[in-house]
Design a protein around this motif. Structure first.
Motif, PDB file in Angstrom:
ATOM      1  N   LYS A 129       0.820  -1.215   0.000  1.00 22.04           N
ATOM      2  CA  LYS A 129       0.000   0.000   0.000  1.00 22.04           C
ATOM      3  C   LYS A 129       0.858   1.272   0.000  1.00 22.04           C
ATOM      4  O   LYS A 129       0.579   2.234   0.717  1.00 22.04           O
ATOM      5  CB  LYS A 129      -0.978   0.001   1.173  1.00 22.04           C
ATOM      6  CG  LYS A 129      -1.940  -1.175   1.150  1.00 22.04           C
ATOM      7  CD  LYS A 129      -2.873  -1.158   2.316  1.00 22.04           C
ATOM      8  CE  LYS A 129      -3.811  -2.303   2.448  1.00 22.04           C
ATOM      9  NZ  LYS A 129      -3.994  -3.277   1.488  1.00 22.04           N
ATOM     10  N   LEU A 130       1.901   1.263  -0.825  1.00 19.82           N
ATOM     11  CA  LEU A 130       2.760   2.428  -0.967  1.00 19.82           C
ATOM     12  C   LEU A 130       2.100   3.418  -1.920  1.00 19.82           C
ATOM     13  O   LEU A 130       1.573   3.022  -2.963  1.00 19.82           O
ATOM     14  CB  LEU A 130       4.133   2.037  -1.523  1.00 19.82           C
ATOM     15  CG  LEU A 130       4.989   1.094  -0.688  1.00 19.82           C
ATOM     16  CD1 LEU A 130       6.253   0.707  -1.451  1.00 19.82           C
ATOM     17  CD2 LEU A 130       5.340   1.725   0.649  1.00 19.82           C
ATOM     18  N   THR A 131       2.144   4.680  -1.574  1.00 19.31           N
ATOM     19  CA  THR A 131       1.610   5.709  -2.470  1.00 19.31           C
ATOM     20  C   THR A 131       2.586   5.920  -3.628  1.00 19.31           C
ATOM     21  O   THR A 131       3.752   5.487  -3.565  1.00 19.31           O
ATOM     22  CB  THR A 131       1.420   7.043  -1.724  1.00 19.31           C
ATOM     23  OG1 THR A 131       2.725   7.533  -1.336  1.00 19.31           O
ATOM     24  CG2 THR A 131       0.524   6.887  -0.500  1.00 19.31           C
ATOM     25  N   ASN A 132       2.105   6.601  -4.663  1.00 20.26           N
ATOM     26  CA  ASN A 132       2.993   6.928  -5.778  1.00 20.26           C
ATOM     27  C   ASN A 132       4.163   7.780  -5.300  1.00 20.26           C
ATOM     28  O   ASN A 132       5.282   7.621  -5.772  1.00 20.26           O
ATOM     29  CB  ASN A 132       2.225   7.659  -6.879  1.00 20.26           C
ATOM     30  CG  ASN A 132       1.290   6.743  -7.642  1.00 20.26           C
ATOM     31  OD1 ASN A 132       1.330   5.529  -7.494  1.00 20.26           O
ATOM     32  ND2 ASN A 132       0.437   7.324  -8.460  1.00 20.26           N
ATOM     33  N   GLU A 133       3.898   8.671  -4.366  1.00 20.21           N
ATOM     34  CA  GLU A 133       4.960   9.524  -3.828  1.00 20.21           C
ATOM     35  C   GLU A 133       5.994   8.689  -3.081  1.00 20.21           C
ATOM     36  O   GLU A 133       7.198   8.889  -3.245  1.00 20.21           O
ATOM     37  CB  GLU A 133       4.347  10.592  -2.903  1.00 20.21           C
ATOM     38  CG  GLU A 133       5.336  11.655  -2.444  1.00 20.21           C
ATOM     39  CD  GLU A 133       6.138  11.253  -1.221  1.00 20.21           C
ATOM     40  OE1 GLU A 133       7.315  11.654  -1.116  1.00 20.21           O
ATOM     41  OE2 GLU A 133       5.611  10.505  -0.376  1.00 20.21           O
ATOM     42  N   GLN A 134       5.533   7.731  -2.269  1.00 20.07           N
ATOM     43  CA  GLN A 134       6.468   6.879  -1.524  1.00 20.07           C
ATOM     44  C   GLN A 134       7.309   6.030  -2.470  1.00 20.07           C
ATOM     45  O   GLN A 134       8.531   5.960  -2.318  1.00 20.07           O
ATOM     46  CB  GLN A 134       5.706   5.971  -0.553  1.00 20.07           C
ATOM     47  CG  GLN A 134       5.140   6.684   0.646  1.00 20.07           C
ATOM     48  CD  GLN A 134       4.247   5.778   1.479  1.00 20.07           C
ATOM     49  OE1 GLN A 134       3.396   5.066   0.955  1.00 20.07           O
ATOM     50  NE2 GLN A 134       4.442   5.821   2.795  1.00 20.07           N
ATOM     51  N   LEU A 135       6.660   5.384  -3.437  1.00 20.78           N
ATOM     52  CA  LEU A 135       7.415   4.547  -4.377  1.00 20.78           C
ATOM     53  C   LEU A 135       8.355   5.400  -5.210  1.00 20.78           C
ATOM     54  O   LEU A 135       9.490   5.000  -5.469  1.00 20.78           O
ATOM     55  CB  LEU A 135       6.470   3.741  -5.274  1.00 20.78           C
ATOM     56  CG  LEU A 135       7.142   2.765  -6.235  1.00 20.78           C
ATOM     57  CD1 LEU A 135       7.997   1.741  -5.495  1.00 20.78           C
ATOM     58  CD2 LEU A 135       6.102   2.073  -7.107  1.00 20.78           C
ATOM     59  N   GLY A 136       7.901   6.593  -5.591  1.00 18.32           N
ATOM     60  CA  GLY A 136       8.764   7.499  -6.348  1.00 18.32           C
ATOM     61  C   GLY A 136      10.004   7.878  -5.569  1.00 18.32           C
ATOM     62  O   GLY A 136      11.105   7.925  -6.125  1.00 18.32           O
ATOM     63  N   ALA A 137       9.844   8.135  -4.269  1.00 16.06           N
ATOM     64  CA  ALA A 137      10.992   8.479  -3.433  1.00 16.06           C
ATOM     65  C   ALA A 137      11.967   7.305  -3.352  1.00 16.06           C
ATOM     66  O   ALA A 137      13.188   7.499  -3.392  1.00 16.06           O
ATOM     67  CB  ALA A 137      10.528   8.886  -2.035  1.00 16.06           C
ATOM     68  N   ILE A 138      11.445   6.104  -3.260  1.00 15.49           N
ATOM     69  CA  ILE A 138      12.293   4.910  -3.175  1.00 15.49           C
ATOM     70  C   ILE A 138      13.090   4.717  -4.467  1.00 15.49           C
ATOM     71  O   ILE A 138      14.286   4.427  -4.435  1.00 15.49           O
ATOM     72  CB  ILE A 138      11.446   3.653  -2.873  1.00 15.49           C
ATOM     73  CG1 ILE A 138      10.835   3.751  -1.478  1.00 15.49           C
ATOM     74  CG2 ILE A 138      12.270   2.376  -3.031  1.00 15.49           C
ATOM     75  CD1 ILE A 138       9.716   2.751  -1.225  1.00 15.49           C
ATOM     76  N   LEU A 139      12.418   4.896  -5.600  1.00 17.24           N
ATOM     77  CA  LEU A 139      13.045   4.635  -6.897  1.00 17.24           C
ATOM     78  C   LEU A 139      13.722   5.853  -7.512  1.00 17.24           C
ATOM     79  O   LEU A 139      14.420   5.727  -8.527  1.00 17.24           O
ATOM     80  CB  LEU A 139      11.998   4.106  -7.886  1.00 17.24           C
ATOM     81  CG  LEU A 139      11.298   2.810  -7.515  1.00 17.24           C
ATOM     82  CD1 LEU A 139      10.237   2.476  -8.551  1.00 17.24           C
ATOM     83  CD2 LEU A 139      12.290   1.674  -7.362  1.00 17.24           C
ATOM     84  N   GLY A 140      13.504   7.028  -6.923  1.00 17.98           N
ATOM     85  CA  GLY A 140      14.048   8.246  -7.506  1.00 17.98           C
ATOM     86  C   GLY A 140      13.287   8.693  -8.739  1.00 17.98           C
ATOM     87  O   GLY A 140      13.864   9.231  -9.684  1.00 17.98           O
ATOM     88  N   LEU A 141      11.971   8.460  -8.740  1.00 18.48           N
ATOM     89  CA  LEU A 141      11.107   8.828  -9.865  1.00 18.48           C
ATOM     90  C   LEU A 141      10.021   9.786  -9.383  1.00 18.48           C
ATOM     91  O   LEU A 141       9.703   9.831  -8.203  1.00 18.48           O
ATOM     92  CB  LEU A 141      10.447   7.582 -10.462  1.00 18.48           C
ATOM     93  CG  LEU A 141      11.369   6.494 -10.993  1.00 18.48           C
ATOM     94  CD1 LEU A 141      10.555   5.251 -11.357  1.00 18.48           C
ATOM     95  CD2 LEU A 141      12.151   6.993 -12.199  1.00 18.48           C
ATOM     96  N   SER A 142       9.424  10.506 -10.304  1.00 16.47           N
ATOM     97  CA  SER A 142       8.317  11.389  -9.954  1.00 16.47           C
ATOM     98  C   SER A 142       7.055  10.561  -9.711  1.00 16.47           C
ATOM     99  O   SER A 142       6.936   9.419 -10.183  1.00 16.47           O
ATOM    100  CB  SER A 142       8.056  12.388 -11.081  1.00 16.47           C
ATOM    101  OG  SER A 142       7.505  11.725 -12.209  1.00 16.47           O
ATOM    102  N   SER A 143       6.109  11.153  -9.009  1.00 15.09           N
ATOM    103  CA  SER A 143       4.822  10.476  -8.766  1.00 15.09           C
ATOM    104  C   SER A 143       4.115  10.188 -10.081  1.00 15.09           C
ATOM    105  O   SER A 143       3.472   9.143 -10.234  1.00 15.09           O
ATOM    106  CB  SER A 143       3.931  11.339  -7.872  1.00 15.09           C
ATOM    107  OG  SER A 143       4.488  11.463  -6.597  1.00 15.09           O
ATOM    108  N   ALA A 144       4.228  11.102 -11.038  1.00 18.20           N
ATOM    109  CA  ALA A 144       3.586  10.903 -12.343  1.00 18.20           C
ATOM    110  C   ALA A 144       4.194   9.706 -13.074  1.00 18.20           C
ATOM    111  O   ALA A 144       3.477   8.898 -13.677  1.00 18.20           O
ATOM    112  CB  ALA A 144       3.716  12.164 -13.188  1.00 18.20           C
ATOM    113  N   THR A 145       5.502   9.563 -12.993  1.00 18.33           N
ATOM    114  CA  THR A 145       6.168   8.425 -13.633  1.00 18.33           C
ATOM    115  C   THR A 145       5.763   7.121 -12.952  1.00 18.33           C
ATOM    116  O   THR A 145       5.526   6.107 -13.622  1.00 18.33           O
ATOM    117  CB  THR A 145       7.698   8.602 -13.606  1.00 18.33           C
ATOM    118  OG1 THR A 145       8.029   9.816 -14.292  1.00 18.33           O
ATOM    119  CG2 THR A 145       8.416   7.441 -14.260  1.00 18.33           C
TER     120      THR A 145
END
Length: 125
Positions: free
Chosen positions: A28-44
Motif C-alpha cells: 500500500k505504498l503511495t505513488n509519492e512513496q514509491l517514487g521516493a524509493i526509486l528516484g522517480l516522480s509520482s507521475a512516472t
C-alpha cells in the motif's frame, strides 16, 4: 545474437517493473512513496502502475527496484506471506534501525540497510 539480448533486456525491464508495481500494491505504498524509493516522480510511478513506463536496466531506478523486490521477498518469507504483518513491520518504529523502515527505504542507503537487516534476521532464524 544482439536481437536476443535486446529481447532479454526488454523482458527483464517488464518483469521487474511489474514486480515493483505489485510490491507497491501489496505494501500500500503511495505513488509519492514509491517514487521516493526509486528516484522517480509520482507521475512516472503512476505510468509504471498503468504499464506505460518500464524500469530500464541502464538506470538507477532499475537497481533500486531490484533492492525493493529483494526486501519484499525476504520480508515476505520472514512474515509467512502475511502482507498485513509486513505492512505493520514497515510502519512501526524499529529500535535496531532507529526509525520506521518505510521511512528509511526512501533513501538508497536506507533501502540497502533495511534489506540487509531483514536478510541478517532471516539468517538467524
Amino acid at each position: 545474437m544482439a536481437t536476443a539480448r535486446l529481447a532479454r533486456t526488454a523482458d527483464e525491464n517488464r518483469v521487474l517493473s511489474e514486480a515493483v508495481a505489485r510490491v507497491a500494491r501489496c505494501w500500500k505504498l503511495t505513488n509519492e512513496q514509491l517514487g521516493a524509493i526509486l528516484g522517480l516522480s509520482s507521475a512516472t510511478v503512476s505510468r509504471l502502475h498503468a504499464g506505460g513506463f518500464r524500469l530500464n536496466r541502464s538506470n538507477k531506478a532499475f537497481e533500486l527496484g531490484q533492492y525493493l523486490v529483494r526486501l519484499f521477498r525476504s520480508l515476505d518469507s520472514l512474515m509467512g506471506s502475511d502482507d498485513a504483518a509486513a505492512i505493520s513491520w514497515l510502519r512501526t518504529a524499529n529500535l535496531d534501525l532507529g526509525a520506521r523502515p518505510v521511512d528509511l527505504i526512501r533513501t538508497i542507503r536506507g533501502l540497502s540497510d533495511v534489506a540487509d537487516y531483514v536478510d541478517d534476521y532471516r539468517a538467524r532464524v
